[in-house]
Design an enzyme around this catalytic site. Structure first.
Site, PDB file in Angstrom:
ATOM      1  N   SER A 248       0.217  11.176   7.528  1.00  0.00           N
ATOM      2  CA  SER A 248       1.256  12.077   8.058  1.00  0.00           C
ATOM      3  C   SER A 248       2.007  12.796   6.943  1.00  0.00           C
ATOM      4  CB  SER A 248       2.225  11.315   8.953  1.00  0.00           C
ATOM      5  OG  SER A 248       2.670  10.128   8.335  1.00  0.00           O
ATOM      6  N   HIS A 278      -3.316   5.020  12.108  1.00  0.00           N
ATOM      7  CA  HIS A 278      -2.073   5.291  11.367  1.00  0.00           C
ATOM      8  C   HIS A 278      -0.903   4.905  12.279  1.00  0.00           C
ATOM      9  CE1 HIS A 278       0.598   7.013   8.511  1.00  0.00           C
ATOM     10  NE2 HIS A 278       0.552   8.289   8.869  1.00  0.00           N
ATOM     11  N   HIS A 324      -4.459  -2.583   5.334  1.00  0.00           N
ATOM     12  CA  HIS A 324      -3.776  -1.400   4.805  1.00  0.00           C
ATOM     13  C   HIS A 324      -4.644  -0.759   3.736  1.00  0.00           C
ATOM     14  CE1 HIS A 324      -0.652   1.246   3.197  1.00  0.00           C
ATOM     15  NE2 HIS A 324      -0.086   1.100   4.382  1.00  0.00           N
ATOM     16  N   ARG A 333       7.645  -4.765   4.487  1.00  0.00           N
ATOM     17  CA  ARG A 333       8.393  -4.302   5.670  1.00  0.00           C
ATOM     18  C   ARG A 333       8.192  -5.269   6.838  1.00  0.00           C
ATOM     19  NH1 ARG A 333       5.858   1.550   6.144  1.00  0.00           N
ATOM     20  NH2 ARG A 333       4.024   0.209   5.931  1.00  0.00           N
ATOM     21  N   ASP A 379       3.445  -2.403  11.331  1.00  0.00           N
ATOM     22  CA  ASP A 379       3.287  -2.285  12.779  1.00  0.00           C
ATOM     23  C   ASP A 379       3.092  -3.637  13.465  1.00  0.00           C
ATOM     24  OD1 ASP A 379       3.419   0.533  12.729  1.00  0.00           O
ATOM     25  OD2 ASP A 379       1.359   0.600  12.006  1.00  0.00           O
TER      26      ASP A 379
END
Ligand code: CMX
Length: 443
Positions: A248, A278, A324, A333, A379
């Site tokens: 993105s 993504h 990843h 994260r 995610d």
């Protein structure tokens, strides 16, 4: 009086940026003058086939990503950001993250407040954009609606006006900054209208001048829960930027390099974010977790989880939320999401399953031997946290990701203009020419 104050407040960000831009432009000029032809990297045929994989070939100022220590926003890890940025309650204000990404400085509390108030003053949308969003079919995927909404903000944008006037190229960044601030200020309302139309009764409250971005977003979505606003502050911070090479951010940069304004550039970036490998992964994770939960119940064993994951792998599907392209450790994260659960949420069966998955899945992926990174990414936990506070319409999750990523992508575009970066134009190869180049290199 109020108007004058706003202008003065806005200039404080502008003045800081202007000074830094002058210095950094000189750095770029010197680098190119003295070392423009210096070779710093090599590229393999494999990297070319895999879409420029790992190739160091872009300038991006806002953040860097290390495979082992994870994301750094202007040199600060997320725990450092949490400790040092101005906060509301326990989480950094997304506005202070934006200030950091734009300027490279930790804002003072009053600077963070200046930006908060500036963004809040820009948070409403023109009526015709609200009408247009209200007319979209409810069944249209929320990410498509978000991309349409952001694209429509380009009408009358400041960058196009500057481009069409006799504005010098050196000053383009000023209008880009105006547009960037409008994007970050207005995208929460676009997102909230989409949510209220697609999943609720279509009614929505107005944005408040006194709230921060996260609380305004939460209230417009229909929540009145300070804990949910706190989660949104964390969410908007965690997803705000992930260096420049991800799909993105790179798309936004590429489209912007052709001198598209930030709205059209980021609208393209949002379409890029909507891919299941993504940003759509957070939606896929929750769908997958809910299925798992239905099968294994509230208190599953590690074996129950293993059996379900095996089923996913046997179907040839990826395990969503794991792996990843750059990271080679559990995504910091994700670890912060777990920390948040520990501090704020006593007991939640779905979040317990997320933790159990973290115990089981990395070893399974290691045994399968394909994924270079068998660990969870951001995610893996974000959707279950939203689910805890009652935001369960997972088709909406990537929209929240998109609201957050506007912070990083728009700050980057200001710097693309500031550093006078040119149109991006790599060269593609046919398979035949790649084969020939390989032969030449070997001989
Ligand atoms: N489950 C099963 N297999 C996986 C896997 C996973 N979670 N992650 C990677 N693999 C497989 C790949 O499909 C690939 O298989 P093939 O060789 O058969 O094609 C192999 O392992 C090697 O892939 P890789 O080099 O480790 O991973 P990539 O850099 O190509 O892709 C990513 C990275 C994130 C797309 C991939 O790990 C994936 O699909 N993960 C699940 C989706 C996901 O969580 N995406 C969110 C990423 C974060 C973000 O960008 O927002």
């Amino acid at each position: 009086m109020a108007c004058k104050l706003l202008v003065r407040k806005f200039q404080s960000l502008r003045v800081i940026l202007e000074e830094k831009i002058t210095v950094n432009r000189e750095r770029v000029a010197k680098l190119r003058r003295d070392n423009g032809e210096t070779v710093i990297d090599q590229i393999t045929a494999d990297q070319i086939v895999k879409g420029m994989r790992g190739m160091r070939a872009l300038v991006n100022e806002t953040s860097t990503l290390d495979p082992y220590s994870g994301i750094k926003f202007r040199g600060l890890t997320i725990p450092e950001c949490q400790a040092r940025l101005p906060k509301k309650h326990n989480q950094p204000l997304p506005e202070s993250v934006y200030w950091l990404l734009l300027t490279g400085d930790i804002p003072t509390p009053s600077q963070a407040e200046e930006l908060r108030s500036e963004l809040a003053s820009r948070a409403s949308l023109p009526q015709h954009i609200e009408d247009m969003l209200n007319s979209l079919p409810k069944s249209l995927h929320p990410m498509v609606q978000l991309s349409i909404g952001v694209n429509s903000l380009c009408e009358g944008n400041q960058f196009d006006k500057a481009f069409k006037s006799d504005c010098k190229r050196a000053d383009y960044w000023k209008s880009a900054l105006e547009d960037a601030l409008n994007l970050v200020a207005k995208i929460p309302r676009i997102a909230a209208i989409i949510y209220r139309n697609a999943f609720k009764d279509g009614k929505i409250c107005a944005p408040s001048q006194s709230c921060d971005l996260a609380e305004n977003l939460g209230r417009m979505l229909g929540w009145d829960d300070p804990n949910f606003f706190e989660l949104l502050r964390l969410y908007l911070t965690l997803h705000s930027d992930h260096e420049g090479g991800n799909v993105s951010a790179h798309t936004t940069h590429l489209v912007g390099s052709g001198l598209c304004d930030v709205f059209r550039s980021y609208s393209s970036g949002l379409n890029a974010l909507a891919g299941p490998l993504h940003g759509l992964a957070n939606q896929e994770v929750l769908k997958w977790l809910i299925e798992l939960w239905k099968i294994v119940g509230d208190n599953p064993t590690e074996d129950d989880i293993r059996k379900y994951v095996e089923g996913t792998m046997k179907k040839g599907q990826v395990v969503p939320g794991y792996g990843h392209a750059v990271l080679r450790v559990p995504d910091p994260r994700f670890l912060i999401e777990l920390e948040y659960k520990k501090n704020y949420i006593q007991n939640d069966p779905l979040l317990n399953i997320v933790e159990l998955c973290y115990k089981v899945i990395p070893d399974m992926l290691k045994q399968q031997g394909k994924a270079k990174n068998p660990y969870p990414n951001v995610d893996a936990g974000s959707g279950a946290l939203l689910h805890h506070y009652g935001l369960r319409e997972y088709e909406f999750f990537t929209v929240l990701f998109g609201v957050s990523r506007a912070i990083g992508c728009s700050a980057s575009q200001v710097w693309d203009r500031a550093l006078l970066l040119p149109i991006e134009r790599p060269i593609s190869l046919t398979l035949e020419s790649l084969e020939e180049l390989v032969q030449q290199a070997k001989s």
